[in-house]
Design a protein around this motif. Sequence first.
Motif, PDB file in Angstrom:
ATOM      1  N   ALA A 123      28.330  -3.213  41.404  1.00  0.00           N
ATOM      2  CA  ALA A 123      29.078  -3.470  42.387  1.00  0.00           C
ATOM      3  C   ALA A 123      28.575  -3.431  44.141  1.00  0.00           C
ATOM      4  O   ALA A 123      28.881  -3.873  45.397  1.00  0.00           O
TER       5      ALA A 123
ATOM      6  N   GLU B 105      34.173  -5.331  41.657  1.00  0.00           N
ATOM      7  CA  GLU B 105      33.836  -5.468  40.811  1.00  0.00           C
ATOM      8  C   GLU B 105      33.615  -7.188  40.299  1.00  0.00           C
ATOM      9  O   GLU B 105      32.653  -7.473  39.346  1.00  0.00           O
ATOM     10  N   ASN B 106      33.752  -7.904  41.284  1.00  0.00           N
ATOM     11  CA  ASN B 106      33.948  -9.330  40.505  1.00  0.00           C
ATOM     12  C   ASN B 106      32.427 -10.350  39.908  1.00  0.00           C
ATOM     13  O   ASN B 106      32.206 -10.392  38.677  1.00  0.00           O
ATOM     14  N   TYR B 107      31.747 -10.151  40.799  1.00  0.00           N
ATOM     15  CA  TYR B 107      30.638 -11.174  40.793  1.00  0.00           C
ATOM     16  C   TYR B 107      29.590 -10.523  40.311  1.00  0.00           C
ATOM     17  O   TYR B 107      28.778 -11.191  39.292  1.00  0.00           O
ATOM     18  N   ALA B 108      29.890  -8.823  40.734  1.00  0.00           N
ATOM     19  CA  ALA B 108      28.664  -8.553  39.537  1.00  0.00           C
ATOM     20  C   ALA B 108      28.876  -8.150  37.866  1.00  0.00           C
ATOM     21  O   ALA B 108      28.214  -8.428  37.321  1.00  0.00           O
ATOM     22  N   ARG B 109      30.178  -8.054  37.745  1.00  0.00           N
ATOM     23  CA  ARG B 109      30.258  -8.878  36.439  1.00  0.00           C
ATOM     24  C   ARG B 109      29.811  -9.603  36.338  1.00  0.00           C
ATOM     25  O   ARG B 109      29.283 -10.063  34.896  1.00  0.00           O
ATOM     26  N   GLU B 110      30.691 -11.129  36.812  1.00  0.00           N
ATOM     27  CA  GLU B 110      29.856 -12.261  36.077  1.00  0.00           C
ATOM     28  C   GLU B 110      28.860 -12.966  36.478  1.00  0.00           C
ATOM     29  O   GLU B 110      28.266 -13.481  35.497  1.00  0.00           O
TER      30      GLU B 110
ATOM     31  N   TYR C 125      25.938  -4.713  28.735  1.00  0.00           N
ATOM     32  CA  TYR C 125      25.452  -3.638  30.003  1.00  0.00           C
ATOM     33  C   TYR C 125      26.997  -3.170  29.787  1.00  0.00           C
ATOM     34  O   TYR C 125      27.398  -4.038  28.483  1.00  0.00           O
TER      35      TYR C 125
ATOM     36  N   GLN D  40      27.301 -11.552  33.083  1.00  0.00           N
ATOM     37  CA  GLN D  40      28.573 -12.500  31.437  1.00  0.00           C
ATOM     38  C   GLN D  40      28.187 -13.975  31.191  1.00  0.00           C
ATOM     39  O   GLN D  40      27.701 -14.285  30.749  1.00  0.00           O
TER      40      GLN D  40
ATOM     41  N   ASP E 274      27.325  -0.287  34.506  1.00  0.00           N
ATOM     42  CA  ASP E 274      26.262  -1.022  34.844  1.00  0.00           C
ATOM     43  C   ASP E 274      26.949  -2.161  36.414  1.00  0.00           C
ATOM     44  O   ASP E 274      26.496  -2.103  37.331  1.00  0.00           O
ATOM     45  N   ILE E 275      28.590  -2.086  35.859  1.00  0.00           N
ATOM     46  CA  ILE E 275      28.696  -3.224  36.889  1.00  0.00           C
ATOM     47  C   ILE E 275      29.461  -2.269  37.924  1.00  0.00           C
ATOM     48  O   ILE E 275      29.616  -2.882  39.003  1.00  0.00           O
TER      49      ILE E 275
ATOM     50  N   GLN F 111      29.962  -0.621  31.722  1.00  0.00           N
ATOM     51  CA  GLN F 111      30.749  -0.792  32.930  1.00  0.00           C
ATOM     52  C   GLN F 111      30.466   0.433  33.888  1.00  0.00           C
ATOM     53  O   GLN F 111      30.449  -0.189  35.259  1.00  0.00           O
TER      54      GLN F 111
END
Length: 578
Positions: A260, A216-221, A251, A224, A255-256, A253
């Motif tokens: 992802a 999920e790292n890139y979806a979040r950053e 957004y 954000q 959504d992340i 969680q």
Amino acid sequence: MKPAHPPNPAQRPDRPGRRALMQQGLGALAALGLPAGAPAAQADARLAPAGLRLDRSAAARWLGFCTFGPTEEEIEAVHRIGPAAWLDQQLDAPPSRSVTEWIDRKGPPGREDARQSPHFDTRLQAIDWKCIWAPDAVRQRVSYALSQIFVVSEVGADRIANPYAYAHFWDLLNAGATGNFRQLIEDVSASLDMAFFLTYLNNRKADEATGRQPDENYARELMQLFTIGLWELEEDGSQRLDADGRPIPTYGQQDIVELARVFTGFYSDGPRRDGVRLAFGIENHGLYGPAAWSRRLSVKADEHAPESTTALKGRVRIPAGTEAYTALGRTLDALFKHPSCPPFIALNLIRRLSTSNPSPAYVRRVVAAFKDNGQGQRGDMKAVLRAVFLDPELFDPPSDRPFGRMTEPYVSTIALARQLGAHCDAEQQRFAGLWHHKRFASQRPFTAPTVFNFNQPDFAPQGPIQQAGLVAPELQNCDEYGATLRFNGVGALCEGLPMTPELLERLATPAHDAELLDRYALQLCGKTLPARDRAALLAELAKLPRGRDATAARTQRLTVLASMVWFITVHPENIVRQ
């Protein structure tokens, strides 16, 4: 012949007032929260008029925002044709030699060196060369700002020794600086450097049998840090509030989790160093050939999540079975068109380039340029940068709020090199290596400790700044320890100042000290020193020995020059550019 190096001016125990100067510097930096006291600007103006002319001092000050520090030629050009015309020339300038090509051809244009074997320092020198000598100076300064938004870092990475790692990332930032923001976020998302850093390289689809879920790292950053931020924003950069007066998240969680899936199946197909294509799942960067780093990510279709995706309150709707790049495109389109994207990016760019606390009107003007460049196009970076750099507040700061920002160490480092050639081989146009950058504590590109950069754009230190509702991002790195590193680092940089025959002659006596001091202050900081400090420094410089024989003369006069430049660069009113 290599000039002799004087003692580090920042470390000399007999340098008068060093502790007092450090304390003054920290106090002046904290004073960023105080009003600037300049006349109010016209709030309804979109850009400074095309016919605006600046005297040399004002031209140097303005160039300090949009370059790494003006050269004499740039000051003269802006003075002659005006900031608007000069900026247009810069934004339309052809790109200088790419970092990747610089490494391939072993040097800058006209100074290639076939004896060079590409190594880690080659990449450092290539990026430094572009920031110091490349003619598209604005593009390089904006690329550094973008590198603090779209963060990739070599810190803690075993790819640090590969000269091609991170090279293409600077190149794509160069392209994005004067391109379109929508294309930039796609180029970033398809980059091998970013995929390595934010761990979606070889990201696999979910597996119910094992419980595996996509990274999920890139979806979040991406949401954000790169496009819309944590909170919905008004067009003046302020947070939107719900009926109860609370900020509205952009957004959640879920959504992340949904997004992802979009970033699954991506990998690099090479080539490897031996010419064979790379396969999905290979993480050993040592196998990656030079061309792999500038190659767009490929997709392994059977590792891309097949499920449908719905996110961001329905802004993203991706049917089941959608191909990976199509899914990526729909996701990026939704983020690009999100109402919070223009103010989020506008705030980030303004805070990285001109002022930490822009007025709501300034932000609205940059947002308007992001939404429409005048020809119906959204995300035109040239229009955005014209709005950032030609806003009336840069020339006539408002009186009801502070204007300015602390200059980052790397900007100061490159400014010195642009002006004086410190620590470089001017004949070969090569700057310092890794060891020097560490000694300078320079915050060079791609060395941020985390994805959140060296400092966060909304950082507010406790005390008057926070109480006033203001921010001062660069102060996050400027406690007493950070200030000491910076002061000593500038001193180390001054050890490498080249002594030309002209300077040797002019420094033979104190007769030319005032002229040199004012010239360097104007070029490095856009203003002369305060009268009292200027007089005190000139008095101290006059006491320093100048040497009579050739060997002593070079060493002692270099000490005079280094002391002069160090004092200018670390003076508290110059560290904060206003």
